[in-house]
Write a protein that holds these residues in place. Sequence first.
Motif, PDB file in Angstrom:
ATOM      1  N   MET A  57       0.830  -1.185   0.000  1.00 34.61           N
ATOM      2  CA  MET A  57       0.000   0.000   0.000  1.00 34.61           C
ATOM      3  C   MET A  57       0.874   1.247   0.000  1.00 34.61           C
ATOM      4  N   LYS A  58       0.536   2.218  -0.833  1.00 36.56           N
ATOM      5  CA  LYS A  58       1.323   3.432  -0.971  1.00 36.56           C
ATOM      6  C   LYS A  58       1.132   4.339   0.240  1.00 36.56           C
ATOM      7  N   SER A  59       2.216   4.905   0.700  1.00 41.22           N
ATOM      8  CA  SER A  59       2.178   5.807   1.841  1.00 41.22           C
ATOM      9  C   SER A  59       1.544   7.141   1.429  1.00 41.22           C
ATOM     10  N   VAL A  60       0.722   7.686   2.294  1.00 44.80           N
ATOM     11  CA  VAL A  60       0.027   8.944   2.027  1.00 44.80           C
ATOM     12  C   VAL A  60       0.762  10.050   2.788  1.00 44.80           C
ATOM     13  N   SER A  61       0.779  11.243   2.220  1.00 42.47           N
ATOM     14  CA  SER A  61       1.409  12.375   2.905  1.00 42.47           C
ATOM     15  C   SER A  61       0.495  12.884   4.013  1.00 42.47           C
ATOM     16  N   PRO A  62       1.091  13.381   5.111  1.00 40.77           N
ATOM     17  CA  PRO A  62       0.274  13.942   6.189  1.00 40.77           C
ATOM     18  C   PRO A  62      -0.517  15.144   5.690  1.00 40.77           C
ATOM     19  N   LEU A  63      -1.680  15.350   6.265  1.00 40.81           N
ATOM     20  CA  LEU A  63      -2.505  16.505   5.902  1.00 40.81           C
ATOM     21  C   LEU A  63      -1.706  17.792   6.104  1.00 40.81           C
ATOM     22  N   GLU A  64      -1.850  18.688   5.161  1.00 38.33           N
ATOM     23  CA  GLU A  64      -1.152  19.979   5.204  1.00 38.33           C
ATOM     24  C   GLU A  64      -1.998  21.004   5.955  1.00 38.33           C
ATOM     25  N   VAL A  65      -1.349  22.052   6.432  1.00 40.60           N
ATOM     26  CA  VAL A  65      -2.071  23.180   7.016  1.00 40.60           C
ATOM     27  C   VAL A  65      -2.986  23.742   5.926  1.00 40.60           C
ATOM     28  N   GLY A  66      -4.244  23.988   6.272  1.00 40.41           N
ATOM     29  CA  GLY A  66      -5.226  24.480   5.316  1.00 40.41           C
ATOM     30  C   GLY A  66      -6.129  23.385   4.774  1.00 40.41           C
ATOM     31  N   ALA A  67      -5.707  22.122   4.940  1.00 39.19           N
ATOM     32  CA  ALA A  67      -6.517  20.995   4.447  1.00 39.19           C
ATOM     33  C   ALA A  67      -7.756  20.825   5.324  1.00 39.19           C
ATOM     34  N   PRO A  68      -8.874  20.397   4.710  1.00 36.90           N
ATOM     35  CA  PRO A  68     -10.069  20.125   5.519  1.00 36.90           C
ATOM     36  C   PRO A  68      -9.897  18.823   6.309  1.00 36.90           C
ATOM     37  N   ILE A  69     -10.590  18.745   7.431  1.00 39.65           N
ATOM     38  CA  ILE A  69     -10.587  17.510   8.219  1.00 39.65           C
ATOM     39  C   ILE A  69     -11.318  16.450   7.403  1.00 39.65           C
ATOM     40  N   PRO A  70     -10.737  15.247   7.283  1.00 40.26           N
ATOM     41  CA  PRO A  70     -11.379  14.200   6.482  1.00 40.26           C
ATOM     42  C   PRO A  70     -12.729  13.763   7.048  1.00 40.26           C
ATOM     43  N   ASP A  71     -13.587  13.337   6.164  1.00 41.41           N
ATOM     44  CA  ASP A  71     -14.912  12.835   6.541  1.00 41.41           C
ATOM     45  C   ASP A  71     -14.759  11.367   6.943  1.00 41.41           C
ATOM     46  N   VAL A  72     -14.294  11.148   8.160  1.00 44.44           N
ATOM     47  CA  VAL A  72     -14.030   9.799   8.655  1.00 44.44           C
ATOM     48  C   VAL A  72     -14.606   9.682  10.067  1.00 44.44           C
ATOM     49  N   CYS A  73     -15.053   8.480  10.408  1.00 44.07           N
ATOM     50  CA  CYS A  73     -15.628   8.241  11.732  1.00 44.07           C
ATOM     51  C   CYS A  73     -14.694   7.380  12.559  1.00 44.07           C
ATOM     52  N   GLY A  74     -14.756   7.586  13.851  1.00 40.87           N
ATOM     53  CA  GLY A  74     -14.017   6.751  14.787  1.00 40.87           C
ATOM     54  C   GLY A  74     -14.949   6.330  15.897  1.00 40.87           C
ATOM     55  N   VAL A  75     -14.474   5.419  16.720  1.00 42.95           N
ATOM     56  CA  VAL A  75     -15.253   4.956  17.865  1.00 42.95           C
ATOM     57  C   VAL A  75     -14.457   5.286  19.121  1.00 42.95           C
ATOM     58  N   ASP A  76     -15.127   5.931  20.088  1.00 40.82           N
ATOM     59  CA  ASP A  76     -14.402   6.280  21.311  1.00 40.82           C
ATOM     60  C   ASP A  76     -14.354   5.090  22.272  1.00 40.82           C
ATOM     61  N   GLN A  77     -13.750   5.325  23.423  1.00 44.63           N
ATOM     62  CA  GLN A  77     -13.538   4.260  24.409  1.00 44.63           C
ATOM     63  C   GLN A  77     -14.849   3.629  24.885  1.00 44.63           C
ATOM     64  N   ASP A  78     -15.972   4.334  24.731  1.00 46.41           N
ATOM     65  CA  ASP A  78     -17.270   3.813  25.178  1.00 46.41           C
ATOM     66  C   ASP A  78     -18.110   3.251  24.039  1.00 46.41           C
ATOM     67  N   GLY A  79     -17.521   3.190  22.841  1.00 45.97           N
ATOM     68  CA  GLY A  79     -18.250   2.630  21.706  1.00 45.97           C
ATOM     69  C   GLY A  79     -19.106   3.638  20.963  1.00 45.97           C
ATOM     70  N   GLN A  80     -18.983   4.920  21.322  1.00 47.05           N
ATOM     71  CA  GLN A  80     -19.752   5.968  20.652  1.00 47.05           C
ATOM     72  C   GLN A  80     -19.057   6.357  19.351  1.00 47.05           C
ATOM     73  N   THR A  81     -19.837   6.532  18.286  1.00 44.00           N
ATOM     74  CA  THR A  81     -19.277   6.955  17.005  1.00 44.00           C
ATOM     75  C   THR A  81     -18.981   8.450  17.043  1.00 44.00           C
ATOM     76  N   VAL A  82     -17.793   8.813  16.583  1.00 45.78           N
ATOM     77  CA  VAL A  82     -17.363  10.204  16.532  1.00 45.78           C
ATOM     78  C   VAL A  82     -17.060  10.537  15.077  1.00 45.78           C
ATOM     79  N   LYS A  83     -17.754  11.559  14.554  1.00 45.92           N
ATOM     80  CA  LYS A  83     -17.534  11.998  13.170  1.00 45.92           C
ATOM     81  C   LYS A  83     -16.550  13.159  13.220  1.00 45.92           C
ATOM     82  N   LEU A  84     -15.314  12.889  12.807  1.00 46.84           N
ATOM     83  CA  LEU A  84     -14.252  13.875  12.960  1.00 46.84           C
ATOM     84  C   LEU A  84     -14.520  15.174  12.205  1.00 46.84           C
TER      85      LEU A  84
END
Length: 159
Positions: free
Chosen positions: A1-28
């Motif tokens: 898999m190709k390595s991706v560059s880190p987000l640059e200053v000025g870039a929008p926050i990606p539309d990605v979800c995570g799960v916190d320690q309690d199982g709650q979905t967090v939309k970044l």
Amino acid sequence: MKSVSPLEVGAPIPDVCGVDQDGQTVKLKEISQKGIVLFYFYPKADTPGCTREACNFRDNYPMLINHGIKIFGISMDNQEAQKKFKEKYNLPFPLLADPEGKIVDQFGVTKRNGHASRQSFLAKDGKIVWRNLKVNPDNHVQEVLEVLKKLKENTPQNP
């Protein structure tokens, strides 16, 4: 898999979800639309450097929230490991479990031996305003506080 560059200053926050320690979905993307959010990536819960870093954020939390910041710690640990880490050290901010590395990949954070590198991204109103790709766990909080003060002092001009 190709390595991706880190987000640059000025870039929008990606539309990605995570799960916190309690199982709650967090939309970044959603949580970063208003105000200031720190997404800090760390290698592994309950290891010496990561514990120092998290406890430093905990100990300085009142000062940080006075600046209106929301903090999210993110690692490739599972939800259970994040929950134990948060409870063991009474961490006042959410920890996102990213065992598949989806958030790590969206932010372009480097992985080493199955762990995220220690990197940090500060977002204001949905866009990256600061990043540190080589975070030192011992002075991370002081660095973030300095950036917050500068953000308050001079509201950035639109380019």
